[in-house]
Scaffold this active site. Structure first.
Site, PDB file in Angstrom:
ATOM      1  CD  GLU A 101      -3.967  -6.151 -14.066  1.00 48.47           C
ATOM      2  OE1 GLU A 101      -4.957  -5.397 -13.909  1.00 48.47           O
ATOM      3  OE2 GLU A 101      -3.320  -6.632 -13.137  1.00 48.47           O
TER       4      GLU A 101
HETATM    5  C1  NOJ Z   1      -5.798  -4.179 -11.457  1.00 53.30           C
HETATM    6  C2  NOJ Z   1      -5.499  -5.309 -10.538  1.00 53.30           C
HETATM    7  O1  NOJ Z   1      -4.184  -5.747 -10.701  1.00 53.30           O
HETATM    8  C3  NOJ Z   1      -6.473  -6.464 -10.659  1.00 53.30           C
HETATM    9  O2  NOJ Z   1      -6.298  -7.277  -9.539  1.00 53.30           O
HETATM   10  C4  NOJ Z   1      -7.882  -5.949 -10.803  1.00 53.30           C
HETATM   11  O3  NOJ Z   1      -8.807  -6.979 -10.816  1.00 53.30           O
HETATM   12  C5  NOJ Z   1      -7.986  -5.140 -12.077  1.00 53.30           C
HETATM   13  N1  NOJ Z   1      -7.066  -4.037 -12.029  1.00 53.30           N
HETATM   14  C6  NOJ Z   1      -9.375  -4.573 -12.342  1.00 53.30           C
HETATM   15  O4  NOJ Z   1      -9.713  -3.674 -11.367  1.00 53.30           O
END
Ligand code: NOJ
EC number: 3.2.1.21
Length: 418
Positions: free
Chosen positions: A324
């Site tokens: 991510e």
């Molecule tokens: C980390 C999380 O895994 C995800 O669910 C979230 O939406 C994003 N960060 C943004 O905060």
């Protein structure tokens, strides 16, 4: 001309999570929490992006992004809405998703737990109750046996550190705990659950690659000359960035209050998934971030991704996937620069020998951002939550070009960074 070329076979993807996009996840603790009005502006996830029904449409977008990978999660509470009852129709639906991704040559990265718990498990004490480990393992066995032919990459738990912090110390996620000890107990149970799941997944699917998606924050002292600020930064770094991951490397859970040998947890990572967003300046006066910020107020600090990746590669010696990275930016004013600058920093780490094999942008489209409801917009695509239309943002166009070129052109750098 492509100036920053990524290694051949590099995976380009986006990431999502079941509860944030599927809609109608009636049987988990978040649904209950939302009903109690605990989310900002009293919002509820409701239909979210309706991806449970519109996943083909989502996958069309992924293809249009020229992506060759996609990270999403399977919702435990859909699979097992009541203790011991597995819902075949939910399994079927996830199977269809996986088949569709494979048909499109998109490599699925599957998360088995992303913040939500079946309500029946939450009622039994959730992650504070060590019994959860066996319940979780039974679910994992079921999923991996079902889908071993379709999935190579598993993530047992998403952001155990962020989850434990938000749900048991900071109190913003259910069950709104406010205790450091509880947070550490939850981390400890999650480390055991991961380690056992690692073994179980390999028994069922020996060639599978198993990891977690780990949230790493780049902590620095607000005032580097202050002893106290440095102590704060170190403490944050230890509790948040190190305790959990070190357990999976050494088999020792070593936190301020809980220390435990967990020998079977040693060496239970095949790769490392890193979620990187921001830097936090720690100190007596926490103060404001130094640089530009997102709609969420998080500092935009591209160098952090370089530093974090270098450090964690040094620590783990495992291939790294950025599972991510992204920004809340409803107007899409800062996202193009955020995206490109972070990728250039990632490229820098690769040039210096770090084995980074993929990048997943958070997120494919705007979705339900937990305690913030629909306020924070992380999507490459803008979601209209009335019609469920997904609209192209400029960043989506940029990302599709990057994935097509397997890199960043000089023109792109000139246009968005200078
Ligand atoms: C980390 C999380 O895994 C995800 O669910 C979230 O939406 C994003 N960060 C943004 O905060």
């Amino acid at each position: 001309m492509v100036k920053y070329k990524f290694p051949e076979g590099f995976l380009w993807g986006t990431a999502t999570a079941s509860h944030q996009i599927e809609g109608d996840n009636f049987y988990n603790d978040w649904w209950e929490f939302e009903k109690q009005g605990k989310v900002k502006n009293g919002q509820v996830s409701g239909k979210a992006c309706d991806s449970w029904n519109r996943y083909e449409e989502d996958f069309d977008l992924i293809e249009k992004l020229n992506n060759n990978a996609y990270r999403f999660s399977i919702e435990w509470s859909r699979i097992e809405p009541e203790e011991g009852r597995f819902d075949e129709s939910a399994l079927e639906r996830y199977r269809s998703m996986l088949i569709s991704l494979r048909r499109r040559n998109i490599e699925p990265f599957v998360t088995l737990h992303h913040f939500t718990n079946p309500l029946w498990m939450a009622k039994r004490g959730g992650w504070l109750n060590p019994d959860i480990i066996d319940y979780y393992l039974r679910y994992v066995k079921k999923i991996v046996s079902e889908f071993k032919d379709l999935v190579n990459y598993w993530m047992t738990i998403n952001e155990p550190n962020a989850y434990a912090f938000m749900a048991y110390l900071y109190g913003q996620f259910p069950p709104q705990g406010k205790s450091l000890i509880k947070m550490l107990r939850v981390l400890n149970n999650m480390a055991k659950a991961h380690a056992k799941a690692y073994e179980v997944i390999h028994q069922i699917s020996p060639d599978a690659k198993v990891s977690i998606a780990y949230n790493v924050i780049y902590f620095e002292p607000k005032n580097p000359n202050s002893f106290i600020d440095r102590k704060f930064a170190n403490f944050g770094d230890r509790i948040y960035n190190r305790v959990f991951i070190e357990t999976l490397l050494t088999g020792k859970f070593s936190s301020p209050f809980i220390k435990e040998e967990i020998p079977y947890a040693k060496n239970t990572l095949d790769y490392l998934g890193i979620n990187y967003y921001t830097r936090i300046l720690m100190g007596l006066k926490m103060g404001s971030p130094e640089g530009e910020t997102s709609d969420f107020g998080w500092e935009i600090y591209p160098e952090g991704i370089y530093k974090v990746v270098k450090r964690f590669y040094g620590l783990t010696k495992k291939p790294i996937y950025i599972t991510e990275n992204g920004i809340s930016d409803a107007k899409d004013e800062k996202r193009p620069k955020y995206l490109i600058s972070h990728l250039i920093q990632l490229h820098r780490a690769i040039e210096e020998g770090v084995d980074v094999r993929g990048y997943f942008h958070w997120s494919l489209m705007d979705n339900f951002e937990w305690a913030e409801g629909f306020l924070q917009r992380f999507g490459l695509f803008e979601t209209d939550f009335n019609t469920f239309e997904r609209k192209w943002r400029e960043s989506a166009r940029i990302y599709s070009e990057i994935a097509k070129n397997n890199g960043i052109t000089e023109a792109m750098e000139e246009k968005f960074l200078k």
